[in-house]
Enzyme design. Sequence first.
Site, PDB file in Angstrom:
ATOM      1  N   CYS A   1     -42.197 -68.192  55.554  1.00 33.63           N
ATOM      2  CA  CYS A   1     -41.561 -67.664  56.764  1.00 33.63           C
ATOM      3  C   CYS A   1     -42.394 -67.992  57.999  1.00 33.63           C
ATOM      4  O   CYS A   1     -41.849 -68.319  59.049  1.00 33.63           O
ATOM      5  CB  CYS A   1     -41.351 -66.158  56.643  1.00 33.63           C
ATOM      6  SG  CYS A   1     -40.048 -65.735  55.469  1.00 33.63           S
TER       7      CYS A   1
ATOM      8  N   CYS B   1     -36.163 -65.088  52.146  1.00 32.70           N
ATOM      9  CA  CYS B   1     -36.744 -63.912  52.787  1.00 32.70           C
ATOM     10  C   CYS B   1     -35.887 -63.512  53.996  1.00 32.70           C
ATOM     11  O   CYS B   1     -35.174 -64.332  54.564  1.00 32.70           O
ATOM     12  CB  CYS B   1     -38.157 -64.210  53.259  1.00 32.70           C
ATOM     13  SG  CYS B   1     -39.302 -64.661  51.943  1.00 32.70           S
TER      14      CYS B   1
ATOM     15  N   ALA C   1     -32.876 -67.469  39.807  1.00 28.61           N
ATOM     16  CA  ALA C   1     -33.726 -68.661  39.906  1.00 28.61           C
ATOM     17  C   ALA C   1     -34.580 -68.439  41.152  1.00 28.61           C
ATOM     18  O   ALA C   1     -34.208 -68.804  42.260  1.00 28.61           O
ATOM     19  CB  ALA C   1     -32.876 -69.917  40.034  1.00 28.61           C
ATOM     20  N   TYR C   2     -35.730 -67.776  40.973  1.00 23.38           N
ATOM     21  CA  TYR C   2     -36.531 -67.256  42.081  1.00 23.38           C
ATOM     22  C   TYR C   2     -36.670 -68.142  43.314  1.00 23.38           C
ATOM     23  O   TYR C   2     -36.523 -67.656  44.425  1.00 23.38           O
ATOM     24  CB  TYR C   2     -37.926 -66.840  41.587  1.00 23.38           C
ATOM     25  CG  TYR C   2     -37.881 -65.600  40.737  1.00 23.38           C
ATOM     26  CD1 TYR C   2     -37.541 -64.370  41.280  1.00 23.38           C
ATOM     27  CD2 TYR C   2     -38.158 -65.652  39.381  1.00 23.38           C
ATOM     28  CE1 TYR C   2     -37.474 -63.228  40.513  1.00 23.38           C
ATOM     29  CE2 TYR C   2     -38.107 -64.525  38.592  1.00 23.38           C
ATOM     30  CZ  TYR C   2     -37.764 -63.305  39.156  1.00 23.38           C
ATOM     31  OH  TYR C   2     -37.708 -62.189  38.385  1.00 23.38           O
TER      32      TYR C   2
ATOM     33  N   GLN D   1     -32.582 -62.005  50.262  1.00 21.35           N
ATOM     34  CA  GLN D   1     -31.523 -62.254  49.289  1.00 21.35           C
ATOM     35  C   GLN D   1     -32.134 -62.994  48.107  1.00 21.35           C
ATOM     36  O   GLN D   1     -32.493 -64.160  48.228  1.00 21.35           O
ATOM     37  CB  GLN D   1     -30.396 -63.071  49.926  1.00 21.35           C
ATOM     38  CG  GLN D   1     -29.765 -62.422  51.144  1.00 21.35           C
ATOM     39  CD  GLN D   1     -29.048 -61.128  50.820  1.00 21.35           C
ATOM     40  OE1 GLN D   1     -28.225 -61.073  49.899  1.00 21.35           O
ATOM     41  NE2 GLN D   1     -29.353 -60.070  51.553  1.00 21.35           N
TER      42      GLN D   1
ATOM     43  N   GLU E   1     -36.752 -62.888  57.037  1.00 23.68           N
ATOM     44  CA  GLU E   1     -37.091 -63.598  58.265  1.00 23.68           C
ATOM     45  C   GLU E   1     -36.385 -64.935  58.359  1.00 23.68           C
ATOM     46  O   GLU E   1     -35.862 -65.319  59.411  1.00 23.68           O
ATOM     47  CB  GLU E   1     -38.606 -63.830  58.357  1.00 23.68           C
ATOM     48  CG  GLU E   1     -39.430 -62.553  58.361  1.00 23.68           C
ATOM     49  CD  GLU E   1     -39.867 -62.109  56.966  1.00 23.68           C
ATOM     50  OE1 GLU E   1     -39.029 -62.102  56.029  1.00 23.68           O
ATOM     51  OE2 GLU E   1     -41.052 -61.771  56.814  1.00 23.68           O
TER      52      GLU E   1
END
Length: 160
Positions: A115, A73, A67-68, A63, A75
């Site tokens: 992750c 992720c 705003a990176y 998702q 996982e």
Amino acid sequence: MKEITTSSKITVFENIQELPLVEQNLMLKAIEVRKNAYAPYSKFNVGAAILLDNGKIVVGSNQENAAYPSGLCAERVAIFQAGSIYPEARILKITISGTSERNQTTTPVPPCGACRQSIAEYEIRQESPIEIYYTGETGEIHHSASLKNLLPFMFEKKLL
């Protein structure tokens, strides 16, 4: 001065049909849920499926956010959901499948560093290994019997 040598053991399956049935079905869930990814920026869709010791399967997809750093992720979406819904359950296996909207992904897509650290927290907490299977859109599937193969020098609470 001294050197420390590590090694990792990864099993390679040529395709999904080579996986045992339980792992095939779990990987198919990861492939299916990657359709739910929200990845308008990277155009890279990832799905993850987790098998718990209570028989439940928890899934997640990546998702993104404009705003990176605010995105998650697949996982971590799945593992945090499993920890929230089934806090007493042990994680047995995680399957991961990643694909790009820009080109065909034929190389297995392992979990990123963040992750790996999140998976490590659960593996250490439950005091048992978590099997990890990962693949691209097509091609080989890699299997690690434990997160320790992917992250041999884990950061953990005993270091704090």
